[in-house]
Design an enzyme around this catalytic site. Sequence first.
Site, mmCIF file in Angstrom:
data_model
loop_
_atom_site.group_PDB
_atom_site.id
_atom_site.type_symbol
_atom_site.label_atom_id
_atom_site.label_comp_id
_atom_site.label_asym_id
_atom_site.label_seq_id
_atom_site.Cartn_x
_atom_site.Cartn_y
_atom_site.Cartn_z
ATOM 1 N N HIS A 72 40.103 41.396 8.442
ATOM 2 C CA HIS A 72 40.742 42.336 7.512
ATOM 3 C C HIS A 72 41.478 41.586 6.400
ATOM 4 O O HIS A 72 41.758 40.392 6.495
ATOM 5 C CB HIS A 72 41.710 43.230 8.287
ATOM 6 N N ASP A 366 41.595 37.890 13.082
ATOM 7 C CA ASP A 366 41.552 36.430 12.977
ATOM 8 C C ASP A 366 41.276 35.747 14.317
ATOM 9 O O ASP A 366 40.478 34.821 14.426
ATOM 10 C CB ASP A 366 42.853 35.881 12.366
#
Length: 516
Positions: A72, A366
């Site tokens: 994102h 992540d």
Amino acid sequence: MRSVVLLTALSAVSLVSSAISDSNVVDDLDVISQYWGQITPYNDNKPSFFGVKKVGLPDGCGIEQVHVLHRHGQRYPTSSIEDGGFIETFVAKVKNFTSAHPSAQFKGPLEFLNSWTYQLGEDLLTAPGSATEFTSGVRFWKQYGCLLYNATTGQPRYNASSVKRKNPVLRTTSQARILQSAEYWATGFFSFNSTKSYDLLIIPEGGTENNTLASYNSCPNDGNSSIYYIGDYAAINYIPLYLKPATARISSYLPDGFDLNMNDTYGIQEICAYEVAAFGESDFCSLFTLAEWEGFQYSTDLAYYGDYSFGNPTGRAQGIGYVQELLARLMNQTITVSNTSVNATIDSDLSTFPLGQPFYLDMSHDDILLSVVTALSIEYFKENLSMSAYPPDPKRHFMLSHLTPFGTRLETEVIGCASANPEAKPKALTIYSLGQNGYNPSDTAHRFIRMRWNNGILPLDTIPGGFCTRPDGICALDKFIASQAKASALANYQYACFGNWTLDELKFVEDGNIFP
Ligand SMILES: *[C@@H]1O[C@H](CO)[C@@H](O)[C@H](O)[C@H]1NC(C)=O
Ligand SMILES: *[C@@H]1O[C@H](CO)[C@@H](O)[C@H](O)[C@H]1NC(C)=O
Ligand SMILES: *[C@@H]1O[C@H](CO)[C@@H](O)[C@H](O)[C@H]1NC(C)=O
Ligand SMILES: *[C@@H]1O[C@H](CO)[C@@H](O)[C@H](O)[C@H]1NC(C)=O
Ligand SMILES: *[C@@H]1O[C@H](CO)[C@@H](O)[C@H](O)[C@H]1NC(C)=O
Ligand SMILES: *[C@@H]1O[C@H](CO)[C@@H](O)[C@H](O)[C@H]1NC(C)=O
Ligand SMILES: *[C@@H]1O[C@H](CO)[C@@H](O)[C@H](O)[C@H]1NC(C)=O
Ligand SMILES: *[C@@H]1O[C@H](CO)[C@@H](O)[C@H](O)[C@H]1NC(C)=O
Ligand SMILES: *[C@@H]1O[C@H](CO)[C@@H](O)[C@H](O)[C@H]1NC(C)=O
Ligand SMILES: *[C@@H]1O[C@H](CO)[C@@H](O)[C@H](O)[C@H]1NC(C)=O
Ligand SMILES: *[C@@H]1O[C@H](CO)[C@@H](O)[C@H](O)[C@H]1NC(C)=O
Ligand SMILES: *[C@@H]1O[C@H](CO)[C@@H](O)[C@H](O)[C@H]1NC(C)=O
């Protein structure tokens, strides 16, 4: 415990005496924002960044398919301790102090605090974050889309007959920032009114479901603080090793009686990075030296290496689900049985796990990206990171700012070539670039894999076993698949995620896994 020792030693030291000159402070955002770990704004790595010397696509080869795993865009801080936790305590301290001492004055570079209010939210995608994702979708169209699609008709160019659906399926988790990132990305790729051009599969996250894009949900040991937080503890213990002078310096601008500790100073570094992520600028960014930003970056390296990569016993387990999906797609197979974070109901059904798409987009976090390269055994990232080195080793490979900035993307390219052993090319051409020199889709009997991490080509020759040996990061598809034959066994998912084990020492594990 290490932390106790460090903090005790610390309290005996006079902070003010070690103040250093302000002339070393760096306030150029273009420079310092390169050191913000998971809060770093997106930047391409050079193709050769991870040590692959020859970065061109061989003549007679062309890109046929791309599998994208994406992070994102910029978000507000989360409340997890090493991400935004120290912001909250610092901000509470400022509020508390100024309400108890209404006439207190902040001085010098902290004068702005006399009228500052905290405006960051929590968890959600910010406006710059939406731009990052949109830009990434546009860029993917430029870099790959026009190779994979006929831009006039929007139809896939290659293997069109094996695409049973009209629309490609894009996947995302249900979390707001991830979902919106997928939508912004798709808008960049497909342009306006784009929802007609793709189907978005929204896989729930936040409970205990199987979701390869949020694999911690199905891995209870990963949520167990005694295990999961190896990296967090390493980062927290690292703070006093590099922020003592900064704490003294900043304290000299504070009103008498304001007791700033090193965690607060870390919180100030985080606010700087997060205000930039949300608003594009921050008054907190002109307080630190470059060395202190390097220390900040290293604290994030330690946190993520120890929580999600080779340093954590569940590191491989957290990434193996996506790896299994990638391999299944590469082998043109669905997955009918799961003993990992894969949801076999989703992955056994061609409507939710389509095969032969020209590209795949999976929007995620992540940590998942890091766990995936760990599960793939890309040992370039496997290191003995010192928990106490300051300054950190500049030659280390695990440098989070280059690995998981906002908008990170891992792109697995499927490359078709006429030759089984095409000659490695030193240089990449620019756009369209990816080469396609002399590429003839009807004459590409040989398939290869190449992986790019934020544009840098990953050194697949660091996967043990000698399967991938080319100097240009390209690996024959069958050899790449063979290189992963042990990936699931190495992840040891059931034991790593459900086993009754614990760690009695604050120490990174060696290989991202654990066995009885
Ligand atoms: C809040 O301020 C009061 C009064 O100055 C002080 O006693 C207390 O320790 C402060 N609490 C925090 C969390 O800073
Ligand atoms: C795209 O498709 C159209 C219609 O089939 C065709 O006329 C055109 O040549 C194609 N363009 C390219 C670049 O392949
Ligand atoms: C988007 O869709 C709406 C409704 O179908 C249509 O009126 C509009 O022209 C479309 N916009 C673009 C830019 O294609
Ligand atoms: C798997 O996916 C199906 C279909 O979306 C869903 O009904 C089921 O709850 C999921 N199972 C797990 C364990 O997440
Ligand atoms: C900093 O935070 C850590 C983790 O919560 C805590 O253990 C430590 O005592 C704190 N240090 C100070 C100086 O407050
Ligand atoms: C891939 O699998 C699908 C579904 O089983 C099948 O329709 C298609 O022909 C296969 N494609 C290739 C290239 O083998
Ligand atoms: C996990 O499932 C696969 C089939 O999907 C099987 O080959 C493997 O043996 C299983 N592993 C364990 C540990 O159950
Ligand atoms: C979900 O994960 C568990 C644990 O690995 C596995 O046993 C189960 O089969 C998975 N469920 C589905 C629907 O794939
Ligand atoms: C494209 O189709 C060919 C022939 O059916 C097949 O061998 C190849 O694997 C397919 N490529 C991709 C990327 O699906
Ligand atoms: C880390 O250090 C140990 C012990 O010195 C050594 O055996 C191991 O090979 C090192 N690992 C890496 C990745 O350098
Ligand atoms: C987990 O292991 C510990 C130590 O071996 C043991 O005391 C405990 O009973 C075990 N717990 C479970 C649920 O098996
Ligand atoms: C975490 O692990 C410890 C040690 O194995 C265990 O006692 C505890 O119950 C676990 N907590 C959770 C929430 O699973």
